[in-house]
Scaffold this motif. Structure first.
Motif, short mmCIF file in Angstrom:
data_model
loop_
_atom_site.label_atom_id
_atom_site.label_comp_id
_atom_site.label_asym_id
_atom_site.label_seq_id
_atom_site.Cartn_x
_atom_site.Cartn_y
_atom_site.Cartn_z
N GLU A 86 0.85 -1.18 0.00
CA GLU A 86 0.00 0.00 0.00
C GLU A 86 0.89 1.23 0.00
OE1 GLU A 86 -3.55 2.24 2.47
OE2 GLU A 86 -2.58 0.48 3.35
N LEU A 87 0.77 2.03 -1.03
CA LEU A 87 1.56 3.25 -1.08
C LEU A 87 0.67 4.44 -0.81
CD1 LEU A 87 1.54 4.99 -4.15
CD2 LEU A 87 2.15 2.68 -4.76
N THR A 88 1.22 5.39 -0.07
CA THR A 88 0.51 6.62 0.28
C THR A 88 1.37 7.79 -0.15
OG1 THR A 88 -0.51 5.53 2.17
CG2 THR A 88 -0.51 7.93 2.18
N TYR A 89 0.77 8.69 -0.91
CA TYR A 89 1.50 9.86 -1.37
C TYR A 89 1.88 10.76 -0.18
CZ TYR A 89 -0.50 8.54 -5.90
OH TYR A 89 -0.87 7.86 -7.04
N ALA A 93 2.14 16.82 -7.96
CA ALA A 93 3.58 16.56 -7.90
C ALA A 93 3.88 15.11 -8.26
CB ALA A 93 4.12 16.88 -6.51
N VAL A 94 3.03 14.20 -7.82
CA VAL A 94 3.20 12.77 -8.12
C VAL A 94 3.11 12.53 -9.62
CG1 VAL A 94 2.10 10.50 -7.85
CG2 VAL A 94 2.34 12.00 -5.87
N ASP A 95 2.21 13.23 -10.28
CA ASP A 95 2.00 13.04 -11.72
C ASP A 95 3.25 13.32 -12.54
OD1 ASP A 95 -0.56 12.09 -11.45
OD2 ASP A 95 -1.51 14.04 -11.82
N VAL A 96 4.18 14.12 -12.01
CA VAL A 96 5.42 14.41 -12.71
C VAL A 96 6.22 13.13 -12.96
CG1 VAL A 96 7.66 15.59 -12.47
CG2 VAL A 96 5.55 16.75 -11.81
N ALA A 97 6.13 12.18 -12.04
CA ALA A 97 6.88 10.92 -12.15
C ALA A 97 6.01 9.75 -12.60
CB ALA A 97 7.55 10.60 -10.82
N ALA A 116 11.84 -0.18 -3.03
CA ALA A 116 12.83 0.89 -2.92
C ALA A 116 13.22 1.46 -4.28
CB ALA A 116 14.07 0.39 -2.18
N ALA A 117 13.02 0.68 -5.34
CA ALA A 117 13.36 1.13 -6.69
C ALA A 117 12.23 1.87 -7.39
CB ALA A 117 13.80 -0.07 -7.53
N ASP A 118 11.06 1.94 -6.78
CA ASP A 118 9.93 2.67 -7.37
C ASP A 118 10.34 4.14 -7.53
OD1 ASP A 118 7.58 4.05 -7.96
OD2 ASP A 118 6.41 3.06 -6.40
N PRO A 119 10.19 4.71 -8.72
CA PRO A 119 10.52 6.12 -8.91
C PRO A 119 9.78 7.06 -7.96
CG PRO A 119 10.28 5.06 -11.03
CD PRO A 119 9.84 4.05 -9.99
N TYR A 120 8.60 6.69 -7.54
CA TYR A 120 7.90 7.50 -6.54
C TYR A 120 8.67 7.52 -5.22
CZ TYR A 120 3.48 7.88 -9.21
OH TYR A 120 2.51 8.18 -10.13
N VAL A 121 9.28 6.39 -4.87
CA VAL A 121 10.05 6.32 -3.63
C VAL A 121 11.35 7.10 -3.77
CG1 VAL A 121 11.33 4.77 -2.08
CG2 VAL A 121 9.05 4.13 -2.88
N THR A 122 12.07 6.88 -4.87
CA THR A 122 13.35 7.56 -5.04
C THR A 122 13.19 9.07 -5.13
OG1 THR A 122 13.32 7.21 -7.45
CG2 THR A 122 14.42 5.52 -6.11
N ALA A 174 5.24 6.75 0.54
CA ALA A 174 5.74 5.79 1.53
C ALA A 174 4.95 4.50 1.33
CB ALA A 174 5.53 6.33 2.94
N TYR A 175 5.60 3.37 1.53
CA TYR A 175 4.96 2.07 1.37
C TYR A 175 4.71 1.41 2.71
CZ TYR A 175 5.29 1.33 -3.69
OH TYR A 175 5.11 1.39 -5.04
N ARG A 176 3.59 0.72 2.79
CA ARG A 176 3.29 -0.20 3.89
C ARG A 176 3.23 -1.57 3.25
NH1 ARG A 176 -2.31 -1.29 6.77
NH2 ARG A 176 -1.56 -2.65 8.42
#
Length: 99
Positions: free
Chosen positions: A5-8, A14-18, A64-70, A75-77
């Protein structure tokens, strides 16, 4: 089996940029057989991914390799569970039921 589960952590615009990079990363994980399903949460404050893997450390490395994370956009649960009952199409991923 894992539920991711990812939470912005930033506004959606801003998320849409990636987004394109995130979609390419998703496609890579589907091709590798790691992801089975994914999609946006409603309301759109993140997403959910159903993943398979041998161990949590491997799934953590994938996340950890998700572009949203980098980029620091989410954040992921990570929740690991034993999938013991499924529709026929997911039978290959079932774990044996315990008595």
């Amino acid at each position: 089996m894992f539920v991711l589960e990812l939470t912005y952590t930033v506004p959606v615009d801003a998320v849409d940029v990636a987004l394109d990079a995130h979609i390419r990363w998703l496609d890579e994980q589907y091709a590798a057989g790691v992801f089975l399903a994914s999609g946006r949460k409603n309301p759109r404050d993140g997403g959910v991914i159903l993943a398979v893997g041998d161990d949590r450390a491997r799934i953590e490395a994938v996340v950890a390799a998700d572009p949203y994370v980098t980029a620091g956009f989410c954040a992921y649960r990570i929740t690991e569970f034993a999938m013991t009952k499924t529709v026929p199409e997911l039978a290959a991923y079932r774990e044996p039921q315990r008595p």
